[in-house]
Write an enzyme that holds these catalytic residues in place. Structure first.
Site, PDB file in Angstrom:
ATOM      1  N   TYR A 274       1.140  -7.148   6.626  1.00 40.24           N
ATOM      2  CA  TYR A 274       0.919  -5.827   6.010  1.00 40.24           C
ATOM      3  C   TYR A 274      -0.564  -5.441   6.122  1.00 40.24           C
ATOM      4  CZ  TYR A 274       0.100  -2.369   2.357  1.00 40.24           C
ATOM      5  OH  TYR A 274      -0.314  -1.238   1.667  1.00 40.24           O
TER       6      TYR A 274
ATOM      7  N   LYS B  13      -2.429  -2.324   8.247  1.00 46.63           N
ATOM      8  CA  LYS B  13      -3.310  -1.299   7.671  1.00 46.63           C
ATOM      9  C   LYS B  13      -4.670  -1.298   8.367  1.00 46.63           C
ATOM     10  CE  LYS B  13      -0.435   0.536   4.781  1.00 46.63           C
ATOM     11  NZ  LYS B  13      -0.043   1.942   4.849  1.00 46.63           N
TER      12      LYS B  13
ATOM     13  N   ASP C 120      13.110   8.793   9.359  1.00 48.95           N
ATOM     14  CA  ASP C 120      13.081   7.334   9.290  1.00 48.95           C
ATOM     15  C   ASP C 120      11.964   6.840  10.212  1.00 48.95           C
ATOM     16  OD1 ASP C 120      13.388   4.643   9.274  1.00 48.95           O
ATOM     17  OD2 ASP C 120      15.492   4.622   9.895  1.00 48.95           O
TER      18      ASP C 120
ATOM     19  N   ILE D 153       3.275   6.695  -4.820  1.00 49.49           N
ATOM     20  CA  ILE D 153       2.113   7.585  -4.859  1.00 49.49           C
ATOM     21  C   ILE D 153       2.342   8.862  -4.037  1.00 49.49           C
ATOM     22  CG2 ILE D 153       0.470   5.747  -5.418  1.00 49.49           C
ATOM     23  CD1 ILE D 153      -0.303   5.526  -2.532  1.00 49.49           C
TER      24      ILE D 153
ATOM     25  N   ASN E  61       2.023   8.802   4.675  1.00 48.64           N
ATOM     26  CA  ASN E  61       2.023   7.893   3.526  1.00 48.64           C
ATOM     27  C   ASN E  61       3.107   6.820   3.601  1.00 48.64           C
ATOM     28  OD1 ASN E  61       1.714   7.269   0.482  1.00 48.64           O
ATOM     29  ND2 ASN E  61       3.819   8.057   0.615  1.00 48.64           N
TER      30      ASN E  61
END
Ligand SMILES: NC(=O)c1ccc[n+]([C@@H]2O[C@H](COP(=O)([O-])OP(=O)(O)OC[C@H]3O[C@@H](n4cnc5c(N)ncnc54)[C@H](OP(=O)(O)O)[C@@H]3O)[C@@H](O)[C@H]2O)c1
Length: 337
Positions: free
Chosen positions: A211, A215, A101, A52, A127
């Site tokens: 994960y 977030k 990185d 995206i 992102n």
């Protein structure tokens, strides 16, 4: 000042992002094609060689951005992406590829130093992100924490002076790409003395949750950063792109992969539609400062009940303190910018 197509914040959305509201977004909401004119603007997108982020870059070039900087860990992949963008948009010389990185704070610092040479920086889309069930460490912490959280905030803070220098007519913007999946778990570790260290203990790490937890942490820290940075100078927000086609789940195996693949087939937005949500998040929209966007609208009701609770607020402050302890070791004056 260009005219800004203001998205209308939804007020009817109830409690936390339930499975039902997730499905509603996925099946019945398609964020509009962005139309805001980014003329003369320079924008950084991290992790923009695919997924995206790449599609957001394509939209920004179509919307007249003067320069789009792709922060990528593989320069070769970045150059391929730049060629792809130039071919499809007919814009030459507007894409810059820069090595970055996110697993290394030294790389982040070097990147920020190069970006400080820019005449002008208008917006940053943070992102770059990863999703795996395998426990590894980078930069001293579990890798999701390093890539998705610690170094993402590090980069945001390091870029503040460059962003604030202007001289664009609009407020500069920082937007964090989070996920609606943050609603799935809370963060009991916030009560520990050093949450980032505890979460980096392999014996205690619940990797299938990691994960989503990363977030959640990103949302909490973006909210806290927005409190510490004067909103009269800058706009900081976080958002979910929704579930989109991309390479994000490539490293996930077994039953989780089957479920995610099935869900993707049935409900995922295309990568191009996902890219629209990134662009919408950096439209200079002062009301979005400190807020969370869902379906390209300010939608705090899509935050988990944990984020919106008093406990969530305490967790947010505690994580910020712990994060600063880590970052101040790398850059003693990190908050003076
Ligand atoms: N797709 C979705 O459904 C979805 C939903 C919610 C949130 N998101 C978030 O959207 C963002 C973009 O993901 P995507 O869906 O486009 O997935 P993707 O296709 O896997 O793209 C991820 C991008 O992040 C980069 N990246 C990963 N680790 C990096 C590192 N250490 N340093 C620099 N770049 C790194 C990747 O670079 P390489 O090519 O070098 O690996 C790639 O460019 C992520 O933050 C993800 O969590 C996605």
């Amino acid at each position: 000042m260009s005219s800004i197509p203001l998205p209308i914040a939804r007020s009817t959305h109830t409690a936390a992002m339930s499975a039902l509201s997730f499905l509603h977004s996925q099946l019945f909401v398609t964020p509009a094609i962005p139309t805001y004119d980014f003329k003369d603007q320079t924008i950084i997108i991290t992790g923009a060689n695919r997924g995206i982020g790449l599609e957001a870059a394509r939209h920004l070039l179509r919307l007249n951005a003067k320069k789009v900087i792709l922060g990528v860990r593989s320069v070769k992949a970045g150059q391929d992406a730049a060629e792809n963008l130039e071919r499809s948009t007919g814009r030459t010389g507007a894409v810059q590829v820069e090595e970055l990185d996110m697993a290394s704070h030294l790389s982040v610092k070097a990147f920020a130093g190069r970006m400080d040479q820019l005449d002008r920086l208008d917006a940053v889309l943070l992102n770059a992100g990863m999703y795996t069930h395998t426990f590894t460490k980078a930069d001293g912490f579990e890798t999701h924490l390093t890539v998705n959280v610690i170094n993402t905030l590090f980069l945001a803070l390091l870029l503040l002076p460059t962003l604030k220098r202007g001289p664009g007519p609009e407020k500069p913007r920082i937007s964090f790409v989070s996920s609606d999946r943050h609603v799935m778990f809370n963060l009991p570790e916030w009560k520990e003395d050093r949450p980032f260290e505890v979460l980096s203990d392999e014996k205690r790490a619940r990797m299938p949750e990691r994960y989503m937890i990363s977030k959640l942490m990103l949302i909490l820290l973006a909210r806290e950063m927005a409190i510490h940075v004067d909103g009269s100078d800058l706009i900081i927000n976080s958002f979910t792109p929704g579930y989109c086609e991309s390479g994000l789940i490539n490293d996930i195996k077994g039953p989780t992969r089957w479920v995610l693949s099935l869900l993707k087939k049935a409900t995922a937005r295309t990568t191009e539609v996902g890219g629209r949500t990134l662009v919408a998040a950096i439209v200079p929209w002062p009301e979005s400062h400190g807020k969370y966007l869902n379906d390209s609208c300010i939608d705090e009701s899509a935050l988990s009940s944990f984020v919106r609770s008093e406990e969530g607020e305490q967790a947010q402050r505690k994580l910020w303190k712990d994060l600063l302890k880590i970052l101040e070791q790398r850059e003693p004056a990190i908050l003076s910018s």
